[in-house]
Scaffold this active site. Structure first.
Site, mmCIF file in Angstrom:
data_model
loop_
_atom_site.group_PDB
_atom_site.id
_atom_site.type_symbol
_atom_site.label_atom_id
_atom_site.label_comp_id
_atom_site.label_asym_id
_atom_site.label_seq_id
_atom_site.Cartn_x
_atom_site.Cartn_y
_atom_site.Cartn_z
ATOM 1 N N VAL A 26 0.848 -1.201 0.000
ATOM 2 C CA VAL A 26 0.000 0.000 0.000
ATOM 3 C C VAL A 26 0.879 1.245 0.000
ATOM 4 O O VAL A 26 0.664 2.183 -0.780
ATOM 5 C CB VAL A 26 -0.952 0.006 1.206
ATOM 6 N N PRO A 177 2.430 5.552 -38.672
ATOM 7 C CA PRO A 177 2.508 4.959 -40.010
ATOM 8 C C PRO A 177 1.202 4.910 -40.800
ATOM 9 O O PRO A 177 1.223 4.564 -41.982
ATOM 10 C CB PRO A 177 3.016 3.547 -39.723
ATOM 11 N N ASP A 200 -0.743 16.096 -43.947
ATOM 12 C CA ASP A 200 -0.040 15.462 -45.055
ATOM 13 C C ASP A 200 -0.875 14.335 -45.641
ATOM 14 O O ASP A 200 -1.747 13.769 -44.976
ATOM 15 C CB ASP A 200 1.300 14.880 -44.571
ATOM 16 N N LYS A 222 -2.312 19.240 -51.523
ATOM 17 C CA LYS A 222 -2.946 19.935 -52.651
ATOM 18 C C LYS A 222 -2.544 21.402 -52.736
ATOM 19 O O LYS A 222 -3.109 22.150 -53.526
ATOM 20 C CB LYS A 222 -4.462 19.811 -52.531
ATOM 21 N N MET A 337 10.628 5.591 -49.263
ATOM 22 C CA MET A 337 10.423 6.374 -50.498
ATOM 23 C C MET A 337 11.297 5.863 -51.649
ATOM 24 O O MET A 337 11.816 6.644 -52.437
ATOM 25 C CB MET A 337 10.720 7.869 -50.242
#
Length: 410
Positions: A26, A177, A200, A222, A337
């Protein structure tokens, strides 16, 4: 007395004497919070657990190595009675009553003058849940309520708007991810509190659907005028919205500083005098292979792993990667990438000494519902990518660790 509800209050114990009787489990659970509160803690107990003893050795508490004696609670502001001796507990409780010391008893809550609530913390807020009456006390129920509230505050599903003026600023959040459950708790909370989100393409898109209607979402993918001007436009948007006093979240995939151009954004904000909070994210370089059953390191197989960008080919003058040196390493190579450059990468690695039979795994859309794994070797990977129509985003793992886990399903 038990028929009346307990009166909730927060005790400010910094620098004030707190006596703990008993050094068992405790005390081990309760002492850290008392230490964090800055209390002057005296532990009275002939024995203590190893963790409690370590607190005493570190000078966080004062340990009196004996059993309870009358007078131990004199001058105390608060007491925790948690010995294994019922008679000592009863005597200490009576002393606390005489000296008007609020005390908690671990063995008999009905005889205590204070109860310990189930507590949790989230960004400077303490959540305390307390059963109102002694009769029917259920610690598991109060703990479950505490956990639900704290989790809601942390993950943003329970939003409590700020009503004081906020300091303009930006949170640079690594979204992980792709699986929305893999964003950090802090990242999800900041996202829930945002006025503007600049996201993103590779960020966890499912989280955007949970945002309230008033939140402005700007799709960074965009923003026009090409890659270089797009980054400049993103920087400008971050500064512009922050200067308007809005809570801005820059939501990026993976970790902001792993090929994410996050430091460019931090530098732009610093130049504009805008404070920025960086929230690290789970990098796809280790999480995506893991989700596909591939460990980037494994005992007896690989003691190292190297993460490189494959966005430019090895023979491109812009490349900063020392590919000949990488070919000589025996560990795991993780390429991000690099799907459209993998043929040239494999050719270069083989030319500088890596075996053509080195296994390669390509994990596309890792951690999402669309995840798939395609296996090959350095000799066959270029043709395999074409034949299997592997598309970005995909993480490429090169090395013997590819064969460690279970074989991929067909």
């Amino acid at each position: 007395m038990a028929e009346h509800p307990a009166y909730p209050v927060g005790l400010r114990l910094s620098g004030r004497r707190v006596v703990v009787l008993g050094g068992g489990q405790v005390a081990q659970r309760r002492l850290p919070a008392l230490i964090a509160a800055g209390a002057d803690i005296v532990l009275v107990s002939p024995e203590a657990t190893a963790s409690v003893e370590a607190m005493a050795d570190a000078g966080e508490i004062t340990w009196v190595r004996r059993g309870y004696e009358d007078g131990d609670l004199a001058a105390a502001w608060y007491a925790l009675i948690a010995t294994s001796d019922p008679a000592a507990n009863t005597a200490a409780s009576a002393e606390a009553e005489r000296h008007r010391v609020w005390c908690v008893r671990s063995d008999d809550a009905d005889q205590a003058t204070a109860w310990t609530p189930a507590t949790g913390h989230s960004e400077g807020v303490t959540v305390a849940v307390l059963t109102t009456h002694a009769r029917g006390r259920d610690p598991r129920h109060t703990a479950a309520i505490r956990d639900a509230v704290v989790e809601g505050l942390r993950d943003g599903t329970l939003v409590a708007p700020h009503h004081r003026t906020r300091t303009p600023g930006v949170a640079l959040v690594g979204g992980g991810p792709g699986d929305p459950d893999l964003i950090t708790v802090r990242g999800r909370r900041l996202l829930a509190e945002a006025d503007v989100v600049i996201a993103d393409r590779l960020g966890p898109r499912d989280l955007l659907a949970e945002l309230p209607p008033h939140v402005e979402v700007i799709d960074a993918a965009k923003i026009p005028y090409g890659r270089y001007m797009a980054q400049e436009a993103i920087n400008n948007a971050l500064v512009e919205h922050a200067k308007q006093g809005k809570a801005v979240v820059r939501l990026k995939g993976g970790d902001p500083f792993v090929f994410g151009r996050g430091m460019e954004e931090v530098q732009a904000l610093a130049e504009a005098g805008i404070p920025c909070t960086v929230v690290p994210g789970i990098s796809s370089s280790i999480s995506v292979p893991g989700a596909a059953g591939i460990p980037v390191t494994h005992r007896g197989v690989a003691h190292e792993f190297t993460v490189v960008s494959g966005h430019v080919a090895p023979d491109d003058e812009r490349s900063l990667v020392d590919w000949p040196s990488l070919a000589k390493l025996t560990g795991t190579l993780v390429v991000l990438m690099g799907v459209d450059k993998i043929g040239k990468i494999a050719e270069t690695l083989v030319a500088h000494g890596r075996s053509p039979g080195t296994p390669v795994a390509l994990v596309q859309e890792g951690t999402t519902a669309a995840q798939r794994r395609v296996d090959a070797t350095l000799a066959t990977v270029a043709e395999t990518v074409r034949a299997e129509d592997v598309k970005p985003p995909a993480v490429i793992v090169i090395g013997e660790v590819v064969r460690v886990g279970p074989a991929p399903s067909a």
